[in-house]
Design an enzyme around this catalytic site. Structure first.
Site, PDB file in Angstrom:
ATOM      1  N   GLY A   1     -15.366  91.000  57.129  1.00  0.00           N
ATOM      2  CA  GLY A   1     -15.985  92.130  56.584  1.00  0.00           C
ATOM      3  C   GLY A   1     -16.569  92.962  58.002  1.00  0.00           C
ATOM      4  O   GLY A   1     -16.989  94.114  57.432  1.00  0.00           O
TER       5      GLY A   1
ATOM      6  N   ILE B   1     -11.746  88.982  53.308  1.00  0.00           N
ATOM      7  CA  ILE B   1     -11.032  88.260  52.588  1.00  0.00           C
ATOM      8  C   ILE B   1     -11.445  86.882  52.520  1.00  0.00           C
ATOM      9  O   ILE B   1     -11.173  85.922  51.450  1.00  0.00           O
ATOM     10  CB  ILE B   1      -9.677  88.254  53.254  1.00  0.00           C
TER      11      ILE B   1
ATOM     12  N   TYR C   1     -11.464  96.554  52.858  1.00  0.00           N
ATOM     13  CA  TYR C   1     -11.578  95.205  53.088  1.00  0.00           C
ATOM     14  C   TYR C   1     -10.847  94.776  54.462  1.00  0.00           C
ATOM     15  O   TYR C   1     -10.056  95.611  55.002  1.00  0.00           O
ATOM     16  CB  TYR C   1     -10.922  94.381  52.042  1.00  0.00           C
ATOM     17  N   CYS C   2     -11.330  93.816  55.052  1.00  0.00           N
ATOM     18  CA  CYS C   2     -10.711  93.177  56.336  1.00  0.00           C
ATOM     19  C   CYS C   2     -10.877  91.489  56.339  1.00  0.00           C
ATOM     20  O   CYS C   2     -11.168  91.212  55.344  1.00  0.00           O
ATOM     21  CB  CYS C   2     -11.494  93.960  57.415  1.00  0.00           C
ATOM     22  N   THR C   3     -10.706  91.057  57.448  1.00  0.00           N
ATOM     23  CA  THR C   3     -10.773  89.648  57.455  1.00  0.00           C
ATOM     24  C   THR C   3     -12.151  89.069  57.121  1.00  0.00           C
ATOM     25  O   THR C   3     -12.191  88.146  56.189  1.00  0.00           O
ATOM     26  CB  THR C   3     -10.213  88.820  58.793  1.00  0.00           C
TER      27      THR C   3
END
Ligand SMILES: [Zn+2]
Ligand SMILES: [Zn+2]
Length: 317
Positions: free
Chosen positions: A179, A204, A175-177
């Site tokens: 995508g 997220i 996951y990241c901020t």
């Protein structure tokens, strides 16, 4: 009633002539008073922009009407003002710099999980959550039990993957901020022989918007004037501590000493006591900026002209 929207989006899609596209897109943004950061590349488009709601809607619909961008999944947040002071539309080799230009996420990438699917799967026994963001981001917020990497920049991600070989048989969800980093990060894991690789689609931010952000601890670092945002409305928790006194705090500031500019959490009380500085040495630094209680220092606009950057003689790719 908030009047502005912030749009976060990306799209891996071939863009034949990035310089030409950049020029036209810059003009289009100016026309609609859209500010923010947009990266154009032969491999796609990546942007975070702000503008009045109506203008953002025109921006969004115009992109969606272009067959190349019809699949963009916009993350839309409300805000009181613009979240940027400037407009940058730039051409770069990749839409997120990671030095993996050979990876085309349209051909190979981890399985996308929608926020609701992610929520159901994240606590399963054989699942490992892998945060692919940098130190300063996961220090202020991350998913409960997630594995983080000690990296200063996303381009350090590939070399860190060797430290993860013991997880090869697990289900890995990256996951990241928003995508975008996961598209290549998960593809790279597959390339390295990991078998069960998933990614949180929309990152997220989308998980917060659609599922209330359950089990995201701390705040989510973002790349605009807001610095961090709350995403968890279910079971929020503070995980970072004041750099000065070590009490729980997620107030991200920049040290008031411009030469230090340390980006760290400092609590309200210490902020005032230290006049925004991270150390006694920074507090007496001759260049120290005036602390106004926010710890945010707008870059000097230096006569910024929104048309700046429109004409460039040398393509930067
Ligand atoms: Zn403190
Ligand atoms: Zn400092």
């Amino acid at each position: 009633m908030k009047k502005y929207h912030i749009l976060l989006y990306y799209c891996y899609t071939p863009i034949e002539n990035p310089e030409q596209f950049r020029y036209e897109h810059h003009l289009f943004c100016l026309k609609h008073d859209i500010l923010g950061r947009i990266i154009v590349s032969k491999e796609g488009l990546n942007g975070t922009v702000s503008g009045l709601k109506e203008q953002c809607e025109i921006y969004r619909q115009t992109l969606l009407a272009d067959p190349r961008f019809a699949s963009i999944d916009f993350k839309i947040e409300e805000h009181d003002t613009h979240a940027f002071q400037k407009l940058h539309v730039r051409v770069k080799p990749e839409i997120v710099h990671v030095d993996l230009p050979h990876i085309n996420p349209n051909q190979k990438t981890g399985i996308h999980l929608e926020p609701a699917e992610f929520k159901n799967l994240k606590d399963a026994d054989d699942v490992v959550l892998l945060d692919v963001r940098s130190d300063y981001e996961h220090k202020v917020g991350k998913f409960k039990n997630a594995i983080t990497l000690d990296i200063e920049n996303f381009r350090d991600f590939p070399e860190k993957v060797d430290e993860l070989t013991h997880l090869k048989d697990k289900k890995i969800i990256t996951y990241c901020t928003g995508g975008i980093k996961c598209e290549k990060a998960s593809a790279f894991l597959l390339e390295k022989g990991f078998k069960n690789v998933y990614q949180l689609h929309g990152g997220i931010i989308k998980y917060g918007l659609e599922e209330g952000g359950e089990d995201f601890e701390g705040k989510c670092y973002v790349f605009d004037n807001r610095i961090t945002v709350d995403v968890n409305r279910v079971n929020p928790k503070v995980i970072s501590r004041c750099y000065v006194c070590s009490t729980e705090s997620d107030r991200m500031v920049n040290c008031a000493n411009p030469e230090c500019n340390n980006h760290i959490p400092i609590c309200e009380k210490c902020g005032w006591e230290m006049e925004g500085a991270c150390s006694p040495a920074c507090q007496i630094h001759p260049e120290k900026r005036v602390y106004d209680g926010t710890g945010y220092y707008a870059k000097q606009l230096n006569g910024y002209n929104p048309y700046k950057g429109l004409q460039r003689t040398k393509p930067s790719q």
